[in-house]
Motif scaffolding. Structure first.
Motif, PDB file in Angstrom:
ATOM      1  N   THR A 176      69.991  27.770 121.546  1.00 13.48           N
ATOM      2  CA  THR A 176      69.545  29.185 121.480  1.00 13.48           C
ATOM      3  C   THR A 176      70.001  30.006 120.404  1.00 13.48           C
ATOM      4  O   THR A 176      69.547  30.709 119.706  1.00 13.48           O
ATOM      5  CB  THR A 176      70.187  29.648 122.912  1.00 13.48           C
ATOM      6  OG1 THR A 176      69.800  28.990 123.900  1.00 13.48           O
ATOM      7  CG2 THR A 176      69.947  31.067 122.841  1.00 13.48           C
ATOM      8  N   TRP A 177      71.431  29.491 120.059  1.00 12.27           N
ATOM      9  CA  TRP A 177      71.987  30.209 118.889  1.00 12.27           C
ATOM     10  C   TRP A 177      71.239  29.890 117.745  1.00 12.27           C
ATOM     11  O   TRP A 177      71.103  30.542 116.738  1.00 12.27           O
ATOM     12  CB  TRP A 177      73.395  29.546 118.805  1.00 12.27           C
ATOM     13  CG  TRP A 177      74.212  29.983 117.643  1.00 12.27           C
ATOM     14  CD1 TRP A 177      74.501  31.106 117.286  1.00 12.27           C
ATOM     15  CD2 TRP A 177      74.887  29.259 116.716  1.00 12.27           C
ATOM     16  NE1 TRP A 177      75.362  31.317 116.093  1.00 12.27           N
ATOM     17  CE2 TRP A 177      75.709  29.989 115.970  1.00 12.27           C
ATOM     18  CE3 TRP A 177      74.894  27.758 116.355  1.00 12.27           C
ATOM     19  CZ2 TRP A 177      76.368  29.494 114.745  1.00 12.27           C
ATOM     20  CZ3 TRP A 177      75.960  27.282 115.476  1.00 12.27           C
ATOM     21  CH2 TRP A 177      76.585  28.215 114.541  1.00 12.27           C
ATOM     22  N   LEU A 178      70.861  28.644 117.621  1.00 14.14           N
ATOM     23  CA  LEU A 178      69.940  28.237 116.125  1.00 14.14           C
ATOM     24  C   LEU A 178      68.516  28.966 116.310  1.00 14.14           C
ATOM     25  O   LEU A 178      67.952  29.429 115.338  1.00 14.14           O
ATOM     26  CB  LEU A 178      69.730  26.886 116.212  1.00 14.14           C
ATOM     27  CG  LEU A 178      71.256  25.890 115.841  1.00 14.14           C
ATOM     28  CD1 LEU A 178      70.821  24.433 116.028  1.00 14.14           C
ATOM     29  CD2 LEU A 178      71.704  26.389 114.423  1.00 14.14           C
ATOM     30  N   VAL A 179      67.953  29.150 117.499  1.00 14.12           N
ATOM     31  CA  VAL A 179      66.717  29.930 117.263  1.00 14.12           C
ATOM     32  C   VAL A 179      66.894  31.187 117.109  1.00 14.12           C
ATOM     33  O   VAL A 179      66.001  31.786 116.246  1.00 14.12           O
ATOM     34  CB  VAL A 179      66.084  29.941 119.057  1.00 14.12           C
ATOM     35  CG1 VAL A 179      65.104  30.869 118.860  1.00 14.12           C
ATOM     36  CG2 VAL A 179      65.583  28.406 119.323  1.00 14.12           C
ATOM     37  N   PHE A 180      67.925  31.748 117.203  1.00 12.05           N
ATOM     38  CA  PHE A 180      68.424  33.232 116.869  1.00 12.05           C
ATOM     39  C   PHE A 180      68.384  33.289 115.279  1.00 12.05           C
ATOM     40  O   PHE A 180      67.929  34.069 114.582  1.00 12.05           O
ATOM     41  CB  PHE A 180      69.542  33.460 117.390  1.00 12.05           C
ATOM     42  CG  PHE A 180      69.971  35.172 117.209  1.00 12.05           C
ATOM     43  CD1 PHE A 180      69.714  36.109 118.065  1.00 12.05           C
ATOM     44  CD2 PHE A 180      70.618  35.259 116.021  1.00 12.05           C
ATOM     45  CE1 PHE A 180      70.058  37.419 117.794  1.00 12.05           C
ATOM     46  CE2 PHE A 180      71.009  36.821 115.547  1.00 12.05           C
ATOM     47  CZ  PHE A 180      70.663  37.804 116.508  1.00 12.05           C
ATOM     48  N   LEU A 181      69.076  32.195 114.733  1.00 17.42           N
ATOM     49  CA  LEU A 181      69.248  32.038 113.283  1.00 17.42           C
ATOM     50  C   LEU A 181      68.061  31.859 112.580  1.00 17.42           C
ATOM     51  O   LEU A 181      67.794  32.302 111.620  1.00 17.42           O
ATOM     52  CB  LEU A 181      70.451  30.858 112.924  1.00 17.42           C
ATOM     53  CG  LEU A 181      71.738  31.248 113.422  1.00 17.42           C
ATOM     54  CD1 LEU A 181      72.613  30.190 112.874  1.00 17.42           C
ATOM     55  CD2 LEU A 181      72.334  32.722 112.700  1.00 17.42           C
ATOM     56  N   VAL A 182      67.002  30.969 113.244  1.00 15.55           N
ATOM     57  CA  VAL A 182      65.644  30.675 112.657  1.00 15.55           C
ATOM     58  C   VAL A 182      64.909  31.778 112.770  1.00 15.55           C
ATOM     59  O   VAL A 182      64.477  32.350 111.623  1.00 15.55           O
ATOM     60  CB  VAL A 182      64.934  29.647 113.529  1.00 15.55           C
ATOM     61  CG1 VAL A 182      63.847  29.574 113.275  1.00 15.55           C
ATOM     62  CG2 VAL A 182      65.792  28.231 113.188  1.00 15.55           C
ATOM     63  N   GLY A 183      65.041  32.805 113.623  1.00 20.59           N
ATOM     64  CA  GLY A 183      64.534  34.273 113.569  1.00 20.59           C
ATOM     65  C   GLY A 183      64.846  35.010 112.697  1.00 20.59           C
ATOM     66  O   GLY A 183      63.950  35.654 112.152  1.00 20.59           O
ATOM     67  N   ARG A 184      65.986  34.935 112.073  1.00 20.53           N
ATOM     68  CA  ARG A 184      66.460  35.867 110.957  1.00 20.53           C
ATOM     69  C   ARG A 184      65.992  35.239 109.851  1.00 20.53           C
ATOM     70  O   ARG A 184      65.694  36.337 108.928  1.00 20.53           O
ATOM     71  CB  ARG A 184      67.857  35.436 110.914  1.00 20.53           C
ATOM     72  CG  ARG A 184      68.866  36.145 112.004  1.00 20.53           C
ATOM     73  CD  ARG A 184      70.327  36.225 111.474  1.00 20.53           C
ATOM     74  NE  ARG A 184      70.527  37.091 110.345  1.00 20.53           N
ATOM     75  CZ  ARG A 184      70.879  36.828 109.273  1.00 20.53           C
ATOM     76  NH1 ARG A 184      70.837  35.694 108.868  1.00 20.53           N
ATOM     77  NH2 ARG A 184      71.151  38.119 108.449  1.00 20.53           N
ATOM     78  N   THR A 185      65.424  34.238 109.675  1.00 19.74           N
ATOM     79  CA  THR A 185      64.527  33.813 108.467  1.00 19.74           C
ATOM     80  C   THR A 185      63.284  33.980 108.441  1.00 19.74           C
ATOM     81  O   THR A 185      62.526  33.838 107.386  1.00 19.74           O
ATOM     82  CB  THR A 185      64.860  32.363 108.305  1.00 19.74           C
ATOM     83  OG1 THR A 185      64.032  31.491 109.095  1.00 19.74           O
ATOM     84  CG2 THR A 185      66.112  31.852 108.265  1.00 19.74           C
ATOM     85  N   LEU A 186      62.752  34.501 109.406  1.00 17.32           N
ATOM     86  CA  LEU A 186      61.251  34.572 109.573  1.00 17.32           C
ATOM     87  C   LEU A 186      60.809  36.000 110.261  1.00 17.32           C
ATOM     88  O   LEU A 186      59.786  36.688 109.925  1.00 17.32           O
ATOM     89  CB  LEU A 186      60.602  33.519 110.615  1.00 17.32           C
ATOM     90  CG  LEU A 186      60.667  32.013 110.071  1.00 17.32           C
ATOM     91  CD1 LEU A 186      60.377  31.087 111.112  1.00 17.32           C
ATOM     92  CD2 LEU A 186      59.852  31.943 108.725  1.00 17.32           C
ATOM     93  N   LEU A 187      61.472  36.360 111.121  1.00 14.40           N
ATOM     94  CA  LEU A 187      61.100  37.853 111.771  1.00 14.40           C
ATOM     95  C   LEU A 187      61.678  39.075 111.021  1.00 14.40           C
ATOM     96  O   LEU A 187      62.976  38.994 110.610  1.00 14.40           O
ATOM     97  CB  LEU A 187      61.485  37.798 113.326  1.00 14.40           C
ATOM     98  CG  LEU A 187      61.081  36.501 114.022  1.00 14.40           C
ATOM     99  CD1 LEU A 187      61.664  36.634 115.637  1.00 14.40           C
ATOM    100  CD2 LEU A 187      59.572  36.491 114.065  1.00 14.40           C
ATOM    101  N   PRO A 188      60.514  40.008 110.940  1.00 21.05           N
ATOM    102  CA  PRO A 188      61.221  41.508 110.240  1.00 21.05           C
ATOM    103  C   PRO A 188      61.982  42.261 110.786  1.00 21.05           C
ATOM    104  O   PRO A 188      62.554  43.221 110.214  1.00 21.05           O
ATOM    105  CB  PRO A 188      59.805  41.813 109.745  1.00 21.05           C
ATOM    106  CG  PRO A 188      58.858  41.535 110.922  1.00 21.05           C
ATOM    107  CD  PRO A 188      59.301  40.183 111.437  1.00 21.05           C
ATOM    108  N   THR A 189      62.221  42.030 112.267  1.00 22.78           N
ATOM    109  CA  THR A 189      62.836  43.200 112.890  1.00 22.78           C
ATOM    110  C   THR A 189      64.048  42.582 113.692  1.00 22.78           C
ATOM    111  O   THR A 189      64.035  41.388 114.265  1.00 22.78           O
ATOM    112  CB  THR A 189      62.072  43.978 113.970  1.00 22.78           C
ATOM    113  OG1 THR A 189      61.282  42.986 115.043  1.00 22.78           O
ATOM    114  CG2 THR A 189      61.030  44.749 113.181  1.00 22.78           C
ATOM    115  N   ARG A 190      65.260  43.089 113.959  1.00 21.28           N
ATOM    116  CA  ARG A 190      66.154  42.541 114.723  1.00 21.28           C
ATOM    117  C   ARG A 190      65.898  42.469 116.130  1.00 21.28           C
ATOM    118  O   ARG A 190      66.280  41.799 116.777  1.00 21.28           O
ATOM    119  CB  ARG A 190      67.473  43.297 114.343  1.00 21.28           C
ATOM    120  CG  ARG A 190      68.799  42.813 115.175  1.00 21.28           C
ATOM    121  CD  ARG A 190      70.069  43.523 114.565  1.00 21.28           C
ATOM    122  NE  ARG A 190      70.531  43.436 113.299  1.00 21.28           N
ATOM    123  CZ  ARG A 190      70.313  44.108 112.399  1.00 21.28           C
ATOM    124  NH1 ARG A 190      69.905  45.355 112.499  1.00 21.28           N
ATOM    125  NH2 ARG A 190      71.079  43.555 111.393  1.00 21.28           N
TER     126      ARG A 190
END
Length: 841
Positions: free
Chosen positions: A118-132
Motif C-alpha cells: 500500500t505504501w509503495l502504491v502511494f509512491l507510485v502514484g506520486r510518479t504518475l498522478l497530477p493531484t495529491r
C-alpha cells in the motif's frame, strides 16, 4: 486551494509533510483492516504449501528450494504444477524457524507485506498522478479493496504480495534511474524485477513495464538519447534471458491441468474457447468494480462457458475492450496535442522576456509558434487556469497509459489468452493488476476534484462519495477476512458461486469433525451438481467407513477409482473396507497390491500419493502375516523399500522395522538385526525403533540381556512415551519379573490415561500377582473407556468370577454376549458355571 492540490508527477523526489501523512494513513488503514486475520489458522492450500511441505518444515535440505515447485514437488515430477517460487517458499521456511507451526507469525508477515505494498502504491502514484488527492484516493482504495482478502488472509497469497512489493520497488528504482541514468539504480531495478519473478511467475512483465514507462515518460529526456537507448537495451536483453531461462532451462509441467480446474481449456469447440477466454478479463474486472461475490475457487462451472454469439456476456466483452481502446486512443490524442515540453515552465522563462521586449503573448513571436497560449494581459485567475489545463493535459495521458499498463501487463500471463493456466479465475492473481485499477481510479478522482475547483459543495460531495466507497469496501473486506479464518466458513461462503467444489470440500471438513450426517448431506449435494467428482465419492466413502458402514463405503471407493485410476488412497481405503467385511481378503490383497504399485503419473500431491502407497504396502504385509504367509510379507516389504526409495526417513524406518519383525519370526536373526539397525540409523531419536530392536533380540533367547539394554535405551530416549514402558513390561513379564513389570504398567497407564489397552494391562499384571481387588478396579476402569467392547465386559466378568461374585460375573458375560453373540470366552465361562446362555434367543 486549487494550486496546492495540483503537482508535477515524478518531479519532486522529496516527500512533504502531507505526503508522509498520506503514507501513514493508507498503511495504517491497511494494517487495521486486516488485524482480524492474525488469529486465523492454516486453511485450504495453506496445508499443502506449508504444513505438508518438507521444504518449509526443514525435512529437506535448503538447496531443494531450487529443485522443487511451490508445493514441494520436484519440478521434474510428472505431477508438478511448474510454479517455481523459491523466494516465497524461503520466507515460509524462515517463518517456520522463527515460530514453528504457529499460524499467527505467518499471517503477520502477510499483513505487513500488504501494508508495504500500500505504501509503495502511494509512491507510485506520486510518479504518475497530477493531484495529491488522487494519490491518496488510489492508496486508500488499494488498502481496503475486498479482492485482496484472498492474497492477504490466505497464506499462499504471500507469493502475490511479495511479487507485488518487488514489482513496485523495481518500477520506482527505474524511475530514479531515468533521472540520472546511473548504473546503480539500473542494476537494482533488474535485481528487484528478478526477485519478483522468483516470488510469482506473473511478475515477469516488470521489466517490460519499466521499459514502457521510459518510452512514454518525459522524465530524463534531457539526458543523452544514447543513454536512454542503452537502458532500454539492457532491460530488453535481461527480459529475454529471464523468459528463456524460465521456459527452456526450468522443467515445465508435463501433464495438462484437469478439466475441473480449467474446463474451458479442455473445450473442443474453438469458438467457445475464444469467446469464454475473451470474457474472462471482463469477469475479473467486474470483481475490481464490484467485489461482492467472492470465492476461494472459480473452477468447474463457476464461470459458465460462452457457447453462442447470442450470449449477453458478449456485449460486455465488446464494451470492455472498446472502452479500453477508447482510453488508449484518448491518451494518444492527448500526447499528440501537447508538446514534449512543459508549457508552464516555458512560460516562466518566455513571458518575463516578452514583457521586457514589449510583447504580450508567446503564441506567435519572431515566427515561432508556441501552443501554451499564455497571455500577459490575462487576469491572474485565467493565467492560473490555463496553466493548470495545459499541465493537466501533459500529465494525464502518461498516467492513464501507465495505469492501463499496470492493470493489463501483470494480468496477461494468467489470462489464458497467451497460454492455458491451471485455473479460470483466481482473486489473488488480481492483487498486482489492481494497482493499475487503483491508479486509474485516483486519476479520475483527481480530475473530478480539479474540475470542481471553486465549488465547495461539489468537492464535499466527492469526499462523501469516496468515504462511502472506502467504507463499503472496508466492511466487505473485514467480513470476508472472517471467511478465511477457518475452512468450514470459507467453503460455506462459496456455495453460491461454485456449489460442487464448495460442498465437496465442506463435506470433507465436516467428516473430519465427526459430523457425519451433515458431511453426507453436503457430499451428496455436491455429487448432485457434478456426479463425476472423484474426491466427493471418495470422501463419501470415508464418511461411511468411519461409521462402520463398510458395505456402503465399498461402492463409493470403487466409483472414485473408476473416475481417477491413480487415486492411491482410494485403493487403500477400499482394501481396508473389504478386509472389514470379513469375506473379501483375497480381493483386498489384490486391491492393496494395485494401489501400492501405482506410479501416480500426473498426480498433483506427490507426498500424499506416496504416503498412501506406503500404507498399502504395510497393510499388505499385515494381511500376509496374519495368514502365516511370512515369506510373501517379507517380499512385499522388500519391494516397498525399492519402490519408495525417495520416501522420508521416518516412513522408510517403519518399513525396515516391520521387515525386521517378520524376519525375526522366520528366525533369520542376522538379517532381522540388520534391518533393525538400518531403522535406527534412519531414526536415531525415535524410541520406537529401539523398542522394536529389543523385541527382535528378545525372540532370540540367547540375547536377552542385550535386548533389555535396548529397552532401557528407549526409556532414556523417550521417558514420556507410554508404548516404551508398555513393551518393556511385556519383556519383563516373559521373564516372570512381575513386580518390575507392574511398575512399568502403572507408569504407562499414567502417561496415557484414556488408553484402554494400557489400563487392561495394569489389571492383568495385578491379577498375575493375585491382587484381585485392585485388578477389579482397573478392569472396571477399562469398561468405562470402551463400554461397547465385549472383551472388556468378559475380562471384568472373569475377575468377578475369580473373586466369587457369581451373579455380577454372569451379568458381565451376558452383556458381552449381547454385544458380540459369538464371544467364545464368555460362552465358555458361562458353561463352566452351568449357566449357559442360549445366544439364539
Amino acid at each position: 486551494m486549487h494550486t496546492a492540490q495540483r503537482r508535477r508527477p515524478g518531479m519532486s523526489p522529496t516527500l512533504s509533510h502531507k505526503d508522509y501523512a498520506g503514507l501513514a494513513g493508507c498503511s495504517a488503514l491497511a494494517f487495521v483492516l486486516y488485524l482480524n486475520t492474525l488469529n486465523a489458522g492454516f486453511v485450504y492450500d495453506d496445508r499443502r504449501a506449508i504444513l505438508a511441505n518438507g521444504d518449509v518444515t526443514g525435512l529437506r535440505p535448503l538447496e531443494n528450494l531450487l529443485r522443487n515447485d511451490f508445493w514441494g514437488t520436484p519440478l521434474v515430477d510428472s505431477g508438478s504444477h511448474g510454479s517455481w517460487r523459491p523466494l516465497c517458499v524461503l520466507s515460509f521456511r524462515l517463518n517456520f524457524l522463527a515460530g514453528g507451526m504457529t499460524p499467527m507469525g505467518y499471517h503477520l508477515v502477510n499483513v505487513v507485506l500488504h501494508c508495504v505494498a500500500t505504501w509503495l502504491v502511494f509512491l507510485v502514484g506520486r510518479t504518475l498522478l497530477p493531484t495529491r488527492i488522487g494519490i491518496m484516493a488510489a492508496g486508500a482504495l488499494f488498502a481496503v479493496h475486498p479482492v485482496h482478502t484472498e492474497a492477504v488472509a490466505g497464506l499462499v497469497g504471500r507469493a502475490d504480495l511479495a511479487a507485488c512489493v518487488c514489482y513496485l520497488l523495481s518500477y520506482l528504482s527505474y524511475r530514479r534511474h531515468m533521472l540520472s541514468r546511473e548504473w546503480g539504480s539500473l542494476v537494482l531495478t533488474i535485481i528487484l524485477a528478478l526477485a519478483a519473478l522468483l516470488c510469482k511467475e506473473t511478475a515477469i512483465t516488470g521489466l517490460l513495464l519499466c521499459g514502457l514507462c521510459d518510452i512514454l515518460s518525459s522524465v530524463g529526456r534531457e539526458k543523452s538519447d544514447n543513454r536512454r537507448l542503452r537502458s532500454l537495451t539492457i532491460l530488453g536483453f535481461t527480459l529475454l534471458c529471464a523468459v528463456y531461462c524460465r521456459l527452456s532451462l526450468l522443467p515445465r509441467p508435463s501433464t495438462a491441468f484437469s478439466a475441473a480446474d480449467n474446463p474451458t481449456a479442455h473445450e473442443s469447440c474453438f469458438w467457445t474457447r475464444l469467446l469464454t477466454f475473451l470474457y474472462l478479463p471482463v469477469a475479473n474486472f467486474r470483481l475490481l468494480l464490484w467485489p461482492q461475490d467472492l470465492s476461494f475457487d472459480w473452477g468447474m462451472e463457476a464461470v459458465p462457458r460462452i457457447r453462442t454469439l447470442w450470449d449477453v456476456r458478449n456485449i460486455l466483452t465488446v464494451g470492455f475492450y472498446g472502452s479500453l481502446l477508447a482510453v488508449l486512443w484518448k491518451s494518444c490524442v492527448l500526447r499528440r496535442s501537447t508538446s514534449s515540453m512543459d508549457f508552464a515552465e516555458v512560460a516562466n522563462i518566455s513571458l518575463p522576456l516578452l514583457r521586457r521586449l514589449g510583447g504580450n503573448s508567446c503564441h506567435n513571436w519572431l515566427g515561432l509558434t508556441c501552443e501554451c497560449h499564455h497571455q500577459l494581459a490575462a487576469s491572474s485567475y485565467r493565467s492560473t487556469t490555463s496553466t493548470s489545463d495545459s499541465s493537466s493535459k501533459s500529465t494525464s495521458w502518461p498516467a492513464s497509459f501507465m495505469g492501463i499498463a499496470f492493470l493489463v501487463l501483470p494480468f496477461l500471463p494468467a489470462s489464458n489468452l497467451l497460454f492455458y493456466v491451471g485455473f479460470v479465475m483466481a482473486e489473488r492473481v488480481l492483487y498486482l493488476p489492481s494497482v493499475g485499477y487503483c491508479l486509474l481510479f485516483g486519476l479520475g478522482f483527481g480530475s473530478l476534484w480539479q474540475r470542481a475547483h471553486g465549488s465547495r459543495r461539489s468537492r464535499m460531495m466527492l469526499l462523501c462519495g469516496l468515504g462511502l466507497l472506502l467504507g463499503v469496501h472496508g466492511l466487505r473486506t473485514s467480513r470476508r477476512n472472517l471467511d478465511w479464518r477457518d475452512e468450514e466458513q470459507l467453503f460455506r461462503s462459496a456455495i453460491s458461486v461454485n456449489p460442487p467444489k464448495a460442498l465437496g470440500n465442506l463435506g470433507s471438513v465436516l467428516s473430519a469433525q465427526g459430523r457425519y450426517e451433515e458431511a453426507e448431506l453436503a457430499l451428496r449435494m455436491a455429487l448432485g451438481h457434478r456426479p463425476t467428482m472423484a474426491d466427493a465419492h471418495f470422501n463419501l466413502g470415508v464418511v461411511h467407513q468411519k461409521q462402520h458402514n463398510f458395505s456402503l463405503a465399498v461402492p463409493c471407493f470403487r466409483r472414485a477409482i473408476g473416475l481417477r485410476p491413480q487415486l492411491a488412497v482410494a485403493y487403500l481405503n477400499l482394501g481396508t473396507s473389504l478386509v472389514a467385511l470379513g469375506h473379501h481378503r483375497r480381493e483386498a490383497i489384490s486391491v492393496l497390491r494395485t494401489g501400492a504399485r501405482l506410479e501416480g503419473i500426473g498426480v498433483r500431491d506427490r507426498g500424499a500419493h506416496e504416503e498412501a502407497r506406503h500404507t498399502c504396502y504395510l497393510q499388505l504385509s499385515v494381511l500376509y502375516r496374519s495368514e502365516g504367509r511370512l515369506q510373501e510379507a517379507a517380499s512385499i516389504l522388500r519391494e516397498s523399500l525399492k519402490a519408495l526409495a525417495l520416501m522420508a526417513h521416518k516412513q522408510r524406518a517403519v518399513l525396515h522395522l516391520r521387515l525386521g519383525e517378520i524376519l525375526a519370526e522366520l528366525q533369520d536373526w542376522d538379517e532381522a538385526e540388520h534391518q533393525q539397525r538400518l531403522a535406527l540409523q534412519l531414526q536415531p531419536e525415535q524410541g520406537a525403533a529401539y523398542v522394536t530392536f529389543g523385541q527382535t533380540l528378545a525372540r532370540n533367547g540367547s540375547r536377552l540381556a542385550e535386548a533389555e539394554s535396548w529397552f532401557k535405551r528407549a526409556l532414556q530416549l523417550a521417558p514420556l512415551e507410554a508404548s516404551s514402558h508398555h513393551h518393556y513390561a511385556d519383556f519383563l513379564e516373559q521373564q516372570e519379573r512381575h513386580h518390575e513389570a507392574l511398575s512399568l504398567r502403572l507408569r504407562a497407564a499414567a502417561l496415557a490415561p484414556n488408553d484402554y489397552t494400557l489400563q487392561s494391562c495394569v489389571a492383568d499384571a495385578l491379577r498375575l500377582l493375585n491382587r484381585l481387588a485392585e485388578a477389579e478396579l482397573w478392569y472396571r476402569k477399562a469398561v468405562t473407556l470402551q463400554p461397547l467392547a465385549a472383551h472388556a465386559h468378559a475380562n471384568l466378568g472373569a475377575i468377578l468370577q475369580m473373586r466369587g461374585h457369581r451373579k455380577d460375573a454372569v451379568e458381565c458375560y451376558q452383556r458381552a454376549l449381547e454385544l458380540q453373540p459369538g464371544h467364545a470366552i464368555s460362552r465358555a465361562n458361562l458353561a463352566k458355571m452351568n449357566l449357559h446362555k442360549d445366544t439364539n434367543e
